[in-house]
Design a protein around this motif. Structure first.
Motif, PDB file in Angstrom:
ATOM      1  N   GLN A 263      59.860  45.462  -7.190  1.00  0.00           N
ATOM      2  CA  GLN A 263      60.512  45.568  -6.779  1.00  0.00           C
ATOM      3  C   GLN A 263      61.451  44.954  -5.687  1.00  0.00           C
ATOM      4  O   GLN A 263      62.589  45.452  -4.463  1.00  0.00           O
ATOM      5  N   LEU A 264      60.808  44.061  -4.704  1.00  0.00           N
ATOM      6  CA  LEU A 264      61.045  43.629  -3.637  1.00  0.00           C
ATOM      7  C   LEU A 264      63.042  42.644  -3.848  1.00  0.00           C
ATOM      8  O   LEU A 264      63.340  42.542  -3.179  1.00  0.00           O
ATOM      9  N   VAL A 265      62.651  42.108  -5.007  1.00  0.00           N
ATOM     10  CA  VAL A 265      63.962  41.157  -5.477  1.00  0.00           C
ATOM     11  C   VAL A 265      65.038  42.288  -5.854  1.00  0.00           C
ATOM     12  O   VAL A 265      65.860  42.321  -5.595  1.00  0.00           O
ATOM     13  N   ARG A 266      64.101  43.797  -6.375  1.00  0.00           N
ATOM     14  CA  ARG A 266      65.216  45.130  -6.439  1.00  0.00           C
ATOM     15  C   ARG A 266      65.788  45.351  -5.282  1.00  0.00           C
ATOM     16  O   ARG A 266      67.497  46.387  -4.763  1.00  0.00           O
ATOM     17  N   VAL A 267      65.537  45.248  -4.269  1.00  0.00           N
ATOM     18  CA  VAL A 267      65.543  45.264  -1.977  1.00  0.00           C
ATOM     19  C   VAL A 267      66.699  44.855  -2.585  1.00  0.00           C
ATOM     20  O   VAL A 267      67.537  44.752  -1.673  1.00  0.00           O
ATOM     21  N   LEU A 268      66.682  43.805  -2.054  1.00  0.00           N
ATOM     22  CA  LEU A 268      67.786  42.923  -1.978  1.00  0.00           C
ATOM     23  C   LEU A 268      69.113  42.908  -2.889  1.00  0.00           C
ATOM     24  O   LEU A 268      70.207  42.304  -2.288  1.00  0.00           O
ATOM     25  N   VAL A 269      69.002  43.547  -3.936  1.00  0.00           N
ATOM     26  CA  VAL A 269      69.864  43.322  -4.973  1.00  0.00           C
ATOM     27  C   VAL A 269      70.121  44.888  -5.209  1.00  0.00           C
ATOM     28  O   VAL A 269      70.954  44.783  -6.303  1.00  0.00           O
ATOM     29  N   SER A 270      70.485  45.537  -4.736  1.00  0.00           N
ATOM     30  CA  SER A 270      70.284  47.073  -4.816  1.00  0.00           C
ATOM     31  C   SER A 270      71.656  47.575  -4.655  1.00  0.00           C
ATOM     32  O   SER A 270      72.000  46.385  -3.710  1.00  0.00           O
ATOM     33  N   PRO A 271      72.000  48.320  -5.812  1.00  0.00           N
ATOM     34  CA  PRO A 271      73.636  48.463  -5.438  1.00  0.00           C
ATOM     35  C   PRO A 271      74.252  49.629  -4.478  1.00  0.00           C
ATOM     36  O   PRO A 271      75.336  48.979  -4.218  1.00  0.00           O
ATOM     37  N   THR A 272      72.564  50.236  -3.245  1.00  0.00           N
ATOM     38  CA  THR A 272      73.562  50.693  -2.832  1.00  0.00           C
ATOM     39  C   THR A 272      73.549  49.507  -1.747  1.00  0.00           C
ATOM     40  O   THR A 272      73.860  50.669  -0.241  1.00  0.00           O
ATOM     41  N   ASN A 273      73.120  48.630  -1.282  1.00  0.00           N
ATOM     42  CA  ASN A 273      73.514  47.606  -0.353  1.00  0.00           C
ATOM     43  C   ASN A 273      74.847  47.107  -0.812  1.00  0.00           C
ATOM     44  O   ASN A 273      75.541  47.633  -1.343  1.00  0.00           O
ATOM     45  N   PRO A 274      75.660  46.494   0.764  1.00  0.00           N
ATOM     46  CA  PRO A 274      76.704  46.053   0.953  1.00  0.00           C
ATOM     47  C   PRO A 274      77.225  45.696  -0.364  1.00  0.00           C
ATOM     48  O   PRO A 274      76.080  44.661  -0.394  1.00  0.00           O
ATOM     49  N   VAL A 315      66.286  42.816 -13.454  1.00  0.00           N
ATOM     50  CA  VAL A 315      67.263  41.948 -14.144  1.00  0.00           C
ATOM     51  C   VAL A 315      68.881  43.183 -14.142  1.00  0.00           C
ATOM     52  O   VAL A 315      69.451  41.846 -13.745  1.00  0.00           O
ATOM     53  N   SER A 316      68.696  44.189 -15.039  1.00  0.00           N
ATOM     54  CA  SER A 316      69.932  44.789 -14.657  1.00  0.00           C
ATOM     55  C   SER A 316      70.733  44.596 -13.014  1.00  0.00           C
ATOM     56  O   SER A 316      71.933  44.130 -13.382  1.00  0.00           O
ATOM     57  N   GLU A 317      69.873  44.979 -12.335  1.00  0.00           N
ATOM     58  CA  GLU A 317      70.436  44.613 -10.816  1.00  0.00           C
ATOM     59  C   GLU A 317      70.462  43.487 -10.477  1.00  0.00           C
ATOM     60  O   GLU A 317      71.649  43.620  -9.051  1.00  0.00           O
ATOM     61  N   VAL A 318      70.341  42.747 -10.111  1.00  0.00           N
ATOM     62  CA  VAL A 318      70.566  40.506 -10.404  1.00  0.00           C
ATOM     63  C   VAL A 318      71.922  40.621 -11.028  1.00  0.00           C
ATOM     64  O   VAL A 318      72.612  39.973 -10.663  1.00  0.00           O
ATOM     65  N   ILE A 319      71.974  41.166 -11.885  1.00  0.00           N
ATOM     66  CA  ILE A 319      73.597  40.315 -13.244  1.00  0.00           C
ATOM     67  C   ILE A 319      74.457  41.506 -12.784  1.00  0.00           C
ATOM     68  O   ILE A 319      75.688  41.339 -12.770  1.00  0.00           O
ATOM     69  N   ARG A 320      74.229  42.807 -12.512  1.00  0.00           N
ATOM     70  CA  ARG A 320      75.011  43.613 -11.916  1.00  0.00           C
ATOM     71  C   ARG A 320      76.569  43.490 -11.218  1.00  0.00           C
ATOM     72  O   ARG A 320      76.171  43.219 -10.042  1.00  0.00           O
ATOM     73  N   GLY A 321      77.451  43.370 -11.687  1.00  0.00           N
ATOM     74  CA  GLY A 321      79.272  42.797 -11.117  1.00  0.00           C
ATOM     75  C   GLY A 321      78.477  41.447 -10.532  1.00  0.00           C
ATOM     76  O   GLY A 321      80.079  41.423 -10.452  1.00  0.00           O
ATOM     77  N   CYS A 322      78.128  40.783 -11.172  1.00  0.00           N
ATOM     78  CA  CYS A 322      78.252  39.559 -10.903  1.00  0.00           C
ATOM     79  C   CYS A 322      78.738  38.076 -12.148  1.00  0.00           C
ATOM     80  O   CYS A 322      77.461  38.693 -13.308  1.00  0.00           O
ATOM     81  N   GLN A 323      79.818  38.298 -12.048  1.00  0.00           N
ATOM     82  CA  GLN A 323      79.887  37.592 -13.184  1.00  0.00           C
ATOM     83  C   GLN A 323      79.485  35.761 -14.305  1.00  0.00           C
ATOM     84  O   GLN A 323      79.269  35.714 -15.448  1.00  0.00           O
ATOM     85  N   THR A 324      78.813  35.283 -13.456  1.00  0.00           N
ATOM     86  CA  THR A 324      78.399  34.028 -13.364  1.00  0.00           C
ATOM     87  C   THR A 324      76.892  35.099 -14.289  1.00  0.00           C
ATOM     88  O   THR A 324      76.173  33.726 -14.837  1.00  0.00           O
ATOM     89  N   ASN A 325      76.033  35.516 -13.671  1.00  0.00           N
ATOM     90  CA  ASN A 325      74.584  35.535 -13.658  1.00  0.00           C
ATOM     91  C   ASN A 325      75.146  37.215 -15.324  1.00  0.00           C
ATOM     92  O   ASN A 325      74.087  36.493 -15.990  1.00  0.00           O
ATOM     93  N   GLN A 326      76.065  37.584 -15.189  1.00  0.00           N
ATOM     94  CA  GLN A 326      76.257  38.044 -16.833  1.00  0.00           C
ATOM     95  C   GLN A 326      76.699  37.392 -17.945  1.00  0.00           C
ATOM     96  O   GLN A 326      75.946  37.386 -18.949  1.00  0.00           O
ATOM     97  N   ASP A 327      77.355  36.194 -17.486  1.00  0.00           N
ATOM     98  CA  ASP A 327      77.417  34.905 -18.454  1.00  0.00           C
ATOM     99  C   ASP A 327      76.455  34.420 -19.197  1.00  0.00           C
ATOM    100  O   ASP A 327      76.338  33.868 -19.701  1.00  0.00           O
TER     101      ASP A 327
END
Length: 930
Positions: A263-274, A315-327
């Motif tokens: 959950q702490l990892v998700r806090v850092l990459v939440s879609p609601t963050n800037p 993992v979903s939120e770590v890769i969301r919208g980040c091309q390098t992570n998605q690849d």
């Protein structure tokens, strides 16, 4: 009452201490009585008896018992729970009414004595639980209030440190200002150290408390999140997720700890963050290996289901919208034989109805995040459905095949998930929407294949479950939106429009209203994105059909059912699909955005008349034409900009070459000067040697000897005289050779001077060329300024085109202005090219001058080396002559001595020299007379 009197009136400290100890023992059972009567006296004790730690400890414990609601279970009664809560809150309010009491408590917490510090920490924690915001405000305005509490984390006594963590948890709740102060007081470093000391995820409840405090500090606090990332603390999270091969038998505490860590990892990459902050955290997690570690947990065996679900969401939120992570995620393979891509394995879970509901939702979210702003990933998924890429052997199952299988399975949840997943593969990608029209499905043996679009509409018309139909309608709406070809294919099936109008026109129950609204949206999309290529289903005919069969108002009302639905509002809140039960799984977050975008434009399109449509079409065509013109001129300007850049580069290269040539010329001038200096030195040395050789001339005279010896000596003397004359002749020849050499060297000097002047002429010429280059640069700057003015005019024209009226009458003027601009630009480019050509010709001529001067220098150097060799040879010959002359002088002096011994008269050298000088004077006079 008696105990309170003793505390208030006793002069002996021991008496007061005993009274406070007695109050403490009563305070648990008789909270109300002790609180009402003794609180004031206890606060007075804290103020006056600071020197005695024991009485201070008893007083703090008593206050804690009165204020705290953490009573023992046997003392709690169900019906009095609310009363107990109110009691603690009321006593807290009395205590904090005087802010000095809280400040006094902060001072006591600073004491190192365990009996004072520990009860002080517990009392302050209890106050924060009861009246959090008020106590937070008092601590915030207190000098160094937060900083003093941060020292608790450094206490060597674990019980105080652990209770300090609990205190900071309460202190940082919902207060961004305190969160920032705590973060900048090095809280991240200290908490991460405690987690590491306690054994990371294998640690006890202390690790859990630290993680909860970290969540308080980071959640919805962009400043602290940025500080956490900049401090390289993300890298320290990687060891938390190291799991072994055998993951059986995890303790409940480990599961809780790992859950909080995820959950702490998700806090850092939440879609609601800037977006910027999220993106930088995502990149940091990839570079430090945290994403790779999470994918290892994802593919590991024996991981508890709830941890696996939360890992998928993370993992979903770590890769969301980040091309390098998605690849990277696309390249992850599951440890199976043969290896399968992780995406395929996850999709298998999603379309498997035996898997837990939350896990299937997590996989769908992961797939959506993988495709979010990832056109490459979308293309790879759709390509697995196209006929050219399907594996004919059937050895491996592709993502596309799994989605199709889920789309047409008997499980309505699989239908919905597969439809939404496929819709995300088409999101904002018109090319793939067209390609998906090529997909053909074999329905049964012997029957011809059916297109995917046709199969979707077939299932829709068969009256399946509401969830299935909603999923298929969302897929069709996404597919047809902004894709006229897909609309044409949809309308080409004559059964589709009657089915939609029939669905919308019926008056059905509440469950069916959602389907009616989506059917209205699909029909509206078919009108709005219709290119009128099918005669029977032109925009106007479809509108007439709606008017006759449904009615415009009724159509708009049915269309509004979607956005008014409760499940629609829930889905619109956040990207992650979170549903309390499978029945509530109706809307997708991205689809809600599409509805907002299309609802208004479809309503307008339905009410527009045919004339307005025609006008709009004309305006669209005119705007397209103008856009094409603007695009053309943009292309022309871009090409001219490129040409200008090329010309600038050529000018730069010419300038650099010119500078190199100037440097070469300067270097050669200095070399010529060095050669001249060497030549002058040689000349001076030759002059000295000649003077030295010319100073030697000797004559012989006889002295009295016996006749025989005298005659012999005379003969020998004659021989030596002859030899001497011969040597003198040779010496004169050498002198003449030296004079010739001197004259040739003088000529060489003049030629060097002339070559030097020619070099200086070349330098002057290159200087003139430099000036011309500067002029050309200034002209190019003027040209670029004019081009930027033309670009501004072009932009103004573009704005005029966009804001043009439906009937545009100024197209001729615009075309004329554009042609005039084009002509001016081409003329200026031609002039610029001609100037650059002239400059390159001048550069060639300068290069030729330099080549000729360098060849001249080479010739001069050859001549100089020849002269040096000849001078060296002549010098050697002169040395030989000097040696011979010295030998002669020795022999002549020996003969003179012998003649003197024999009595023959011999002239002295001085007389001989004076006689020679006289002869020379006579010869000089004769020459003058001649």
């Amino acid at each position: 009452q008696k105990l309170c009197d003793r505390v208030a009136s006793s002069t002996l400290l021991d008496d007061r201490r005993d009274a406070v100890r007695a109050l403490k023992s009563l305070s648990k059972k008789y909270r109300l009585e002790v609180g009402i009567q003794a609180m004031e006296h206890l606060i007075h004790v804290l103020q006056t008896d600071r020197s005695d730690s024991e009485i201070i400890g008893y007083a703090l414990d008593t206050l804690y018992n009165v204020i705290s609601n953490d009573l023992e279970e046997e003392e709690q009664e169900e019906n009095s729970a609310k009363q107990v809560d109110d009691l603690g809150s009321q006593f807290t309010e009395i205590f904090i009414k005087q802010q000095e009491n809280v400040t006094l408590l902060l001072t006591l917490v600073e004491e190192f004595d365990f009996h004072v510090r520990w009860p002080g920490v517990k009392l302050l924690t209890s106050l924060l639980k009861q009246q959090g915001p008020q106590v937070q405000q008092i601590i915030l305005v207190s000098p160094m209030g937060v900083s003093r509490l941060m020292d608790l984390l450094a206490d060597s006594r674990e019980v105080i440190r652990n209770d300090g963590v609990l205190l900071l948890q309460q202190l940082t709740k919902s207060n961004a200002a305190i969160q920032k102060i705590v973060a900048f007081e090095n809280a991240f470093e200290r908490l991460l150290d405690i987690i590491t000391e306690e054994g990371n995820s294998d640690g006890g409840i202390v690790v859990e408390d630290c993680l909860l405090l970290l969540q308080n500090l980071l959640k919805n606090n962009n400043s602290n999140q940025n500080f956490f990332k900049e401090g390289s603390y993300i890298q320290r999270m990687k060891p938390w997720f190291e799991v072994g091969d055998d993951n059986c038998g995890w303790s409940a505490q480990k599961v809780t700890n790992l859950h909080l860590m995820l959950q702490l990892v998700r806090v850092l990459v939440s879609p609601t963050n800037p977006p910027g902050a999220t993106s930088s955290c995502q990149k940091a997690m990839f570079h430090c290996g945290l994403l790779q570690q999470l994918c290892t947990i994802l593919m590991a065996t024996g991981v508890p289901a709830d941890i696996l679900t939360e890992t998928i969401n993370t993992v979903s939120e770590v890769i969301r919208g980040c091309q390098t992570n998605q690849d990277y995620f696309a390249s992850v393979n599951a440890p199976s034989n043969p290896p399968r891509p992780a995406i395929v394995v996850l999709l298998m879970s999603m379309v498997n109805e035996r898997q837990p509901f939350v896990l299937r939702c997590a996989v769908l979210y992961c797939f959506q995040c993988f495709l979010y702003k990832n056109q490459k990933g979308q293309g790879e998924i759709v390509s697995t459905l196209l006929p050219s890429t399907i594996d004919a052997t059937g050895n491996s199952v592709s993502a596309g095949q799994l989605l199709c299988g889920g789309l047409f399975s008997t499980d309505s949840l699989s239908n919905w998930c597969a439809a939404v997943a496929l819709a995300h593969a088409l999101q904002e990608n018109a090319t793939l929407k067209e390609q998906l029209l090529r997909v053909q499905l074999a329905t049964s043996i012997g029957n011809p294949p059916v297109s995917l679009l046709q199969q979707c509409t077939n299932i829709l018309s068969q009256g399946s479950k509401v969830q299935t139909r909603v999923g298929l309608l969302m897929l069709l709406c996404t597919w047809l939106s902004n894709c006229s070809i897909a609309v044409t294919h949809f309308l080409h099936n004559p059964a589709n429009v009657p089915f939609l109008t029939g669905q919308i026109a019926e008056n059905l129950g509440e469950e069916e209203q959602l389907v009616q609204g989506l059917c209205a949206l699909l029909l509206g999309i078919s009108i709005y994105y219709n290119d009128n290529s099918l005669e029977n289903y032109r925009k106007e005919k479809l509108k007439q059909l709606i008017e006759k069969r449904i009615g415009r108002e009724n159509f708009i009302e049915k269309l509004g059912f979607i956005s008014k639905h409760e499940l629609y509002s829930r889905a619109a809140q956040k990207p992650q699909p979170s549903f309390s039960s499978p029945d509530h799984m109706m809307f997708d977050h991205e689809f809600t955005k599409l509805v907002k975008e299309l609802e208004g434009v479809i309503s307008k399109a339905i009410y527009k008349s045919s004339e307005e449509d025609k006008k709009e079409e004309e305006v669209k065509k005119t705007l397209e034409q103008h856009d094409n013109i603007v695009t053309h001129y943009k292309k022309v300007i871009r090409e001219q900009d490129q040409e200008l850049e090329e010309l600038k580069q050529r000018i730069n290269t010419l300038t650099s070459q010119n500078e190199q040539l100037q440097a070469t010329v300067t270097q050669q001038v200095s070399q010529i000067q060095q050669h001249k200096d060497q030549y002058n030195l040689l000349k001076v040395q030759l002059g000295k040697d000649t003077q030295h050789h010319n100073s030697h001339g000797d004559t012989l005279q006889m002295n009295g000897f016996q006749t025989e010896e005298v005659s012999k000596l005379k003969e020998e003397l004659e021989e030596w005289k002859n030899k001497h004359e011969l040597l003198q002749g040779q010496l004169k020849e050498k002198d003449s050779v030296i004079e010739k050499l001197n004259s040739s060297q003088l000529e060489m000097g003049t030629t060097e001077q002339s070559s030097q002047t020619s070099k200086f002429g070349g330098l002057e010429h290159s200087n003139e060329l430099q000036k011309e280059l500067e002029m050309l640069r200034s002209q190019i700057q003027l040209q670029s300024a004019e081009i930027s003015e033309l670009q501004m005019e072009n932009q103004k024209l573009q704005v005029m085109n966009r804001t043009a009226d439906p009937v545009l009458g100024d197209s001729g003027a615009t075309a004329a202005a554009s042609s005039e601009l084009k002509g001016r630009l081409e003329q200026e480019i031609k002039e610029l090219k001609s100037e650059v050509k002239a400059l390159s010709e001048e550069k060639e001529s300068l290069k030729q001058h330099l080549d000729s001067s360098s060849s001249t220098v080479a010739i001069l150097q050859d001549e100089k080396s020849k002269l040096q060799r000849e001078v060296a040879e002549s010098k050697k010959e002169q040395d030989d002559l000097l040696v011979l002359l010295a030998d002669q002088d020795q022999k002549i002096s020996a003969l003179k001595i012998k003649l003197k011994d024999l009595g023959v008269p011999v002239e002295d050298e001085d007389d001989t020299e004076s006689g020679d000088q006289g002869d020379e004077d006579e010869d000089g006079e004769e020459e003058e007379q001649d």
